[in-house]
Design a protein around this motif. Structure first.
Motif, PDB file in Angstrom:
ATOM      1  N   GLU A 269      17.980   3.645  -0.646  1.00  0.00           N
ATOM      2  CA  GLU A 269      17.902   3.725   0.807  1.00  0.00           C
ATOM      3  C   GLU A 269      16.645   4.463   1.249  1.00  0.00           C
ATOM      4  OE1 GLU A 269      20.555   7.833   1.224  1.00  0.00           O
ATOM      5  OE2 GLU A 269      21.238   5.975   2.176  1.00  0.00           O
ATOM      6  N   ALA A 270      16.240   4.223   2.478  1.00  0.00           N
ATOM      7  CA  ALA A 270      15.095   4.934   3.059  1.00  0.00           C
ATOM      8  C   ALA A 270      15.560   6.297   3.560  1.00  0.00           C
ATOM      9  CB  ALA A 270      14.495   4.134   4.198  1.00  0.00           C
ATOM     10  N   ILE A 271      14.882   7.351   3.131  1.00  0.00           N
ATOM     11  CA  ILE A 271      15.193   8.707   3.604  1.00  0.00           C
ATOM     12  C   ILE A 271      14.097   9.238   4.513  1.00  0.00           C
ATOM     13  CG2 ILE A 271      16.646   9.248   1.623  1.00  0.00           C
ATOM     14  CD1 ILE A 271      14.290  10.774   0.412  1.00  0.00           C
ATOM     15  N   ALA A 272      13.029   8.452   4.676  1.00  0.00           N
ATOM     16  CA  ALA A 272      11.929   8.816   5.575  1.00  0.00           C
ATOM     17  C   ALA A 272      11.184   7.545   5.961  1.00  0.00           C
ATOM     18  CB  ALA A 272      10.982   9.807   4.900  1.00  0.00           C
ATOM     19  N   SER A 273      10.412   7.630   6.990  1.00  0.00           N
ATOM     20  CA  SER A 273       9.599   6.486   7.398  1.00  0.00           C
ATOM     21  C   SER A 273       8.464   6.284   6.397  1.00  0.00           C
ATOM     22  CB  SER A 273       9.015   6.724   8.793  1.00  0.00           C
ATOM     23  OG  SER A 273      10.046   6.870   9.744  1.00  0.00           O
ATOM     24  N   PRO A 274       7.995   5.059   6.231  1.00  0.00           N
ATOM     25  CA  PRO A 274       6.873   4.822   5.324  1.00  0.00           C
ATOM     26  C   PRO A 274       5.657   5.662   5.696  1.00  0.00           C
ATOM     27  CG  PRO A 274       7.862   2.744   6.005  1.00  0.00           C
ATOM     28  CD  PRO A 274       8.484   3.818   6.849  1.00  0.00           C
ATOM     29  N   ASN A 275       4.955   6.116   4.673  1.00  0.00           N
ATOM     30  CA  ASN A 275       3.691   6.840   4.846  1.00  0.00           C
ATOM     31  C   ASN A 275       3.855   8.223   5.479  1.00  0.00           C
ATOM     32  OD1 ASN A 275       0.955   6.622   4.164  1.00  0.00           O
ATOM     33  ND2 ASN A 275       0.375   6.199   6.278  1.00  0.00           N
ATOM     34  N   THR A 276       5.060   8.807   5.330  1.00  0.00           N
ATOM     35  CA  THR A 276       5.280  10.152   5.876  1.00  0.00           C
ATOM     36  C   THR A 276       5.652  11.169   4.805  1.00  0.00           C
ATOM     37  OG1 THR A 276       7.618   9.692   6.347  1.00  0.00           O
ATOM     38  CG2 THR A 276       6.024   9.235   8.103  1.00  0.00           C
ATOM     39  N   VAL A 277       6.154  10.704   3.647  1.00  0.00           N
ATOM     40  CA  VAL A 277       6.575  11.607   2.565  1.00  0.00           C
ATOM     41  C   VAL A 277       6.049  11.059   1.248  1.00  0.00           C
ATOM     42  CG1 VAL A 277       8.526  12.578   1.296  1.00  0.00           C
ATOM     43  CG2 VAL A 277       8.658  12.334   3.777  1.00  0.00           C
ATOM     44  N   TRP A 278       5.389  11.914   0.475  1.00  0.00           N
ATOM     45  CA  TRP A 278       4.892  11.497  -0.846  1.00  0.00           C
ATOM     46  C   TRP A 278       5.921  11.892  -1.899  1.00  0.00           C
ATOM     47  CZ3 TRP A 278       3.494  13.709  -5.569  1.00  0.00           C
ATOM     48  CH2 TRP A 278       2.762  12.888  -6.430  1.00  0.00           C
ATOM     49  N   ASN A 279       6.312  10.938  -2.726  1.00  0.00           N
ATOM     50  CA  ASN A 279       7.314  11.200  -3.760  1.00  0.00           C
ATOM     51  C   ASN A 279       6.996  10.346  -4.981  1.00  0.00           C
ATOM     52  OD1 ASN A 279       9.646  12.161  -5.042  1.00  0.00           O
ATOM     53  ND2 ASN A 279      10.902  10.517  -4.210  1.00  0.00           N
ATOM     54  N   TYR A 280       6.560  10.988  -6.057  1.00  0.00           N
ATOM     55  CA  TYR A 280       6.180  10.270  -7.283  1.00  0.00           C
ATOM     56  C   TYR A 280       7.395   9.547  -7.849  1.00  0.00           C
ATOM     57  CZ  TYR A 280       4.125   9.426 -11.891  1.00  0.00           C
ATOM     58  OH  TYR A 280       3.643   8.838 -13.039  1.00  0.00           O
ATOM     59  N   SER A 281       7.235   8.249  -8.135  1.00  0.00           N
ATOM     60  CA  SER A 281       8.379   7.427  -8.512  1.00  0.00           C
ATOM     61  C   SER A 281       7.988   6.343  -9.500  1.00  0.00           C
ATOM     62  CB  SER A 281       8.987   6.774  -7.265  1.00  0.00           C
ATOM     63  OG  SER A 281       9.806   5.689  -7.602  1.00  0.00           O
ATOM     64  N   SER A 282       8.505   6.445 -10.723  1.00  0.00           N
ATOM     65  CA  SER A 282       8.304   5.372 -11.696  1.00  0.00           C
ATOM     66  C   SER A 282       9.037   4.112 -11.270  1.00  0.00           C
ATOM     67  CB  SER A 282       8.791   5.827 -13.079  1.00  0.00           C
ATOM     68  OG  SER A 282       7.934   6.815 -13.613  1.00  0.00           O
ATOM     69  N   GLY A 283      10.108   4.286 -10.522  1.00  0.00           N
ATOM     70  CA  GLY A 283      10.820   3.129  -9.996  1.00  0.00           C
ATOM     71  C   GLY A 283       9.944   2.291  -9.095  1.00  0.00           C
ATOM     72  N   THR A 284       9.070   2.947  -8.332  1.00  0.00           N
ATOM     73  CA  THR A 284       8.155   2.230  -7.447  1.00  0.00           C
ATOM     74  C   THR A 284       7.209   1.348  -8.244  1.00  0.00           C
ATOM     75  OG1 THR A 284       8.259   3.877  -5.691  1.00  0.00           O
ATOM     76  CG2 THR A 284       6.261   2.552  -5.804  1.00  0.00           C
ATOM     77  N   SER A 285       6.701   1.851  -9.361  1.00  0.00           N
ATOM     78  CA  SER A 285       5.775   1.066 -10.185  1.00  0.00           C
ATOM     79  C   SER A 285       6.472  -0.147 -10.781  1.00  0.00           C
ATOM     80  CB  SER A 285       5.194   1.946 -11.297  1.00  0.00           C
ATOM     81  OG  SER A 285       4.532   3.065 -10.748  1.00  0.00           O
TER      82      SER A 285
ATOM     83  N   SER B 295       0.823  -1.207   0.000  1.00  0.00           N
ATOM     84  CA  SER B 295       0.000   0.000   0.000  1.00  0.00           C
ATOM     85  C   SER B 295       0.859   1.260   0.000  1.00  0.00           C
ATOM     86  CB  SER B 295      -0.945   0.007   1.208  1.00  0.00           C
ATOM     87  OG  SER B 295      -1.860   1.069   1.132  1.00  0.00           O
ATOM     88  N   ASP B 296       1.954   1.247   0.773  1.00  0.00           N
ATOM     89  CA  ASP B 296       2.871   2.390   0.757  1.00  0.00           C
ATOM     90  C   ASP B 296       3.423   2.609  -0.651  1.00  0.00           C
ATOM     91  OD1 ASP B 296       2.631   2.808   3.523  1.00  0.00           O
ATOM     92  OD2 ASP B 296       4.222   1.365   3.956  1.00  0.00           O
ATOM     93  N   LEU B 297       3.739   1.531  -1.341  1.00  0.00           N
ATOM     94  CA  LEU B 297       4.263   1.636  -2.703  1.00  0.00           C
ATOM     95  C   LEU B 297       3.194   2.142  -3.668  1.00  0.00           C
ATOM     96  CD1 LEU B 297       6.259  -1.733  -2.779  1.00  0.00           C
ATOM     97  CD2 LEU B 297       7.229   0.565  -2.569  1.00  0.00           C
ATOM     98  N   LEU B 298       1.988   1.626  -3.543  1.00  0.00           N
ATOM     99  CA  LEU B 298       0.901   2.066  -4.422  1.00  0.00           C
ATOM    100  C   LEU B 298       0.569   3.538  -4.212  1.00  0.00           C
ATOM    101  CD1 LEU B 298      -1.313  -1.116  -4.090  1.00  0.00           C
ATOM    102  CD2 LEU B 298      -0.340  -0.259  -6.234  1.00  0.00           C
ATOM    103  N   HIS B 299       0.762   4.021  -2.997  1.00  0.00           N
ATOM    104  CA  HIS B 299       0.503   5.429  -2.688  1.00  0.00           C
ATOM    105  C   HIS B 299       1.708   6.333  -2.942  1.00  0.00           C
ATOM    106  CE1 HIS B 299      -2.958   4.089   0.064  1.00  0.00           C
ATOM    107  NE2 HIS B 299      -3.491   4.831  -0.879  1.00  0.00           N
ATOM    108  N   MET B 300       2.829   5.780  -3.395  1.00  0.00           N
ATOM    109  CA  MET B 300       4.079   6.537  -3.577  1.00  0.00           C
ATOM    110  C   MET B 300       4.543   7.131  -2.241  1.00  0.00           C
ATOM    111  SD  MET B 300       4.796   6.254  -6.805  1.00  0.00           S
ATOM    112  CE  MET B 300       4.054   5.983  -8.436  1.00  0.00           C
ATOM    113  N   ASN B 301       4.340   6.370  -1.180  1.00  0.00           N
ATOM    114  CA  ASN B 301       4.660   6.831   0.175  1.00  0.00           C
ATOM    115  C   ASN B 301       5.672   5.924   0.870  1.00  0.00           C
ATOM    116  OD1 ASN B 301       3.436   9.239   0.855  1.00  0.00           O
ATOM    117  ND2 ASN B 301       1.450   8.302   1.263  1.00  0.00           N
ATOM    118  N   SER B 302       6.564   5.321   0.100  1.00  0.00           N
ATOM    119  CA  SER B 302       7.491   4.343   0.669  1.00  0.00           C
ATOM    120  C   SER B 302       8.562   4.976   1.542  1.00  0.00           C
ATOM    121  CB  SER B 302       8.174   3.554  -0.451  1.00  0.00           C
ATOM    122  OG  SER B 302       9.042   4.403  -1.198  1.00  0.00           O
TER     123      SER B 302
END
Length: 450
Positions: free
Chosen positions: A274-290, A235-242
């Motif tokens: 690498e993680a630069i924030a906790s999941p579900n705290t920062v929205w960042n549009y990412s084609s890599g996530t898809s 869900s975090d990935l689908l929301h671009m909130n990883s």
């Protein structure tokens, strides 16, 4: 005279230095430019049957991609591009899998031997959208056809700027307006770019509906299990909130351009960040996530054949999107971020599936709750994004219905779903932003339905 010679020599040295700096700065970009050109040329020619000249003058005719020169080999079904004779890149077509850039350490024939998905596209006698027969003539008293026709026609005016390729308006499952640019027809397959993300998300909705996966579960990435990334859910990935690092910039050598044009296994790129924030705290549009999601999807099947067949068996062919093709990368993973091709009518079928809450003429592909899920704003997205779908706000499309949500792709690809109007609107093109006024376009059409 000596001073003049010294000045001339100094000038030559400066010019050489400037040239050297320019080459050093821009040379790495040539790899991406030629990669884009070769891949797009190959796909347009062999996925859709367009000519090399048409592709050059339309699909590849923007800076800096138009610096590249292409050569087509029809026998081998390859396209090779260079920029100023440098950085040659070759893309090859594979039946059922589309085109892919050939890695430096892989033979073209190896790529051609990759297995293809099995398609089931039986004809039936039902009218569009549920079959292949023509629609019955239907007139709706609450539709201002003249106004809709004016808006659709105006969408093609000054088309060297607007660059509209097709428009399709479907109201209550009936096509009430349809128009194509001169070089295209209703059978032309068009690249949806990031609209493919919405298709990829839908596959997760289907898996969840069938009880095979929960999007609230942690993503199955082995390298994440011993650090903070272990908490990242689907869900975090689908929301671009990883919370993972990612740079989505198409004008530079960035994470996304390196992934699309320099990487053989695109699903691995985001997974390695690498993680630069906790999941579900920062929205960042990412084609890599898809593309990571496309790779994770692969883990849900016993073998490659099951994986390749799944999108077609459970979604694409199931709703009669016969023209649709999702291309794979060199590793055999679907490029879920960007490389979905379909006719305009088939893109509309995808929108209609969501308009009908996952039900396709009595066949329930995913739960209605999935529609609620993808249209609920992702945290920190300013209410602009759901789960791999874009949402309307009072500032985004201020004059269109607020319940509008949509698949959105590079250069102005759109599938708009407007539940309050029982409406799906598709616009495909080669320009977006200020070149085409989407608020005027969609509000005009929706206001013509009373």
């Amino acid at each position: 005279m000596k001073n003049f010679k010294r000045f001339a020599l100094f000038t030559v040295i400066l010019i050489c230095l400037a040239f050297g700096v320019a080459v050093t700065t821009n040379y790495p970009k040539l790899n991406i430019i030629s990669g884009f050109s070769a891949k797009n040329m190959c796909s347009c020619v062999f996925n859709d049957g367009r000519s090399q000249a048409l592709t050059k003058n339309q699909d590849n005719n923007f800076a800096p991609v138009n610096l590249a020169k292409n050569n087509i080999n029809n026998q081998n079904k390859t396209a090779t591009a260079t920029v100023y004779g440098l950085k040659a890149r070759t893309a090859v077509y594979r039946s059922g899998l589309g085109c892919v850039l050939v890695p430096t350490d892989m033979d073209v024939n190896t790529l051609k031997k990759m297995p293809s998905p099995v398609r089931t596209t039986k004809a039936n006698l039902l009218p569009y959208p549920y079959g292949d027969a023509p629609q019955k003539d239907t007139l709706f008293e609450n539709v201002n056809y003249e106004l809709i026709d004016e808006i659709v026609s105006a969408s093609f005016h000054n088309n060297d700027i607007q660059k509209t390729r097709s428009v399709l308006v479907v109201y209550k499952d009936q096509i009430i307006a349809e128009k194509y640019a001169d070089s295209l027809t209703q059978d032309s397959k068009l690249l949806g770019w990031s609209m493919t993300k919405s298709v990829m998300a839908t596959l997760y909705g289907i898996l969840q509906h069938e009880g095979k996966l929960s999007v609230d579960s942690p993503a199955k990435v082995a390298s994440w299990q011993n650090d903070a990334r272990a908490k990242i859910t689907y869900s975090d990935l689908l929301h671009m909130n990883s919370g993972l690092a990612w740079e989505e910039d198409y004008a530079t050598i960035s994470d996304v351009t390196k992934m699309l044009f320099l990487t053989d296994d695109m699903s691995s790129v985001q997974a390695e960040k690498e993680a630069i924030a906790s999941p579900n705290t920062v929205w960042n549009y990412s084609s890599g996530t898809s593309n990571l999601l496309a790779g994770l999807l692969r883990k849900e099947f016993n073998n490659e054949t099951e994986y390749l067949n799944f999108p077609y068996r459970k979604l694409i062919d199931r709703i009669g999107m016969k023209s649709m093709l999702i291309e794979t990368d060199a590793s055999g993973t679907f490029v879920g971020s960007s490389y979905g091709w379909a006719t305009t009518r088939d893109w509309a079928k995808f929108g209609l599936l969501y308009l009908h809450n996952g039900n396709w003429n009595g066949d329930q592909l995913f739960d209605k709750n999935w529609v609620d899920y993808v249209t609920t704003p992702a945290p920190n997205s300013d209410n602009l994004y759901g789960a791999h779908f874009w949402l309307n706000t009072k500032t985004k499309l201020p004059d269109a219905p607020l319940d509008t949500y949509y698949a959105d792709g590079f250069q102005g690809q759109r599938v708009y779903i407007v539940p309050s109007k029982d409406l799906v609107v598709v616009r495909m093109g080669l320009a977006s932003g200020d070149a085409f006024d989407f608020n005027w376009f969609l509000s005009g059409i929706t206001n013509a339905i009373y």
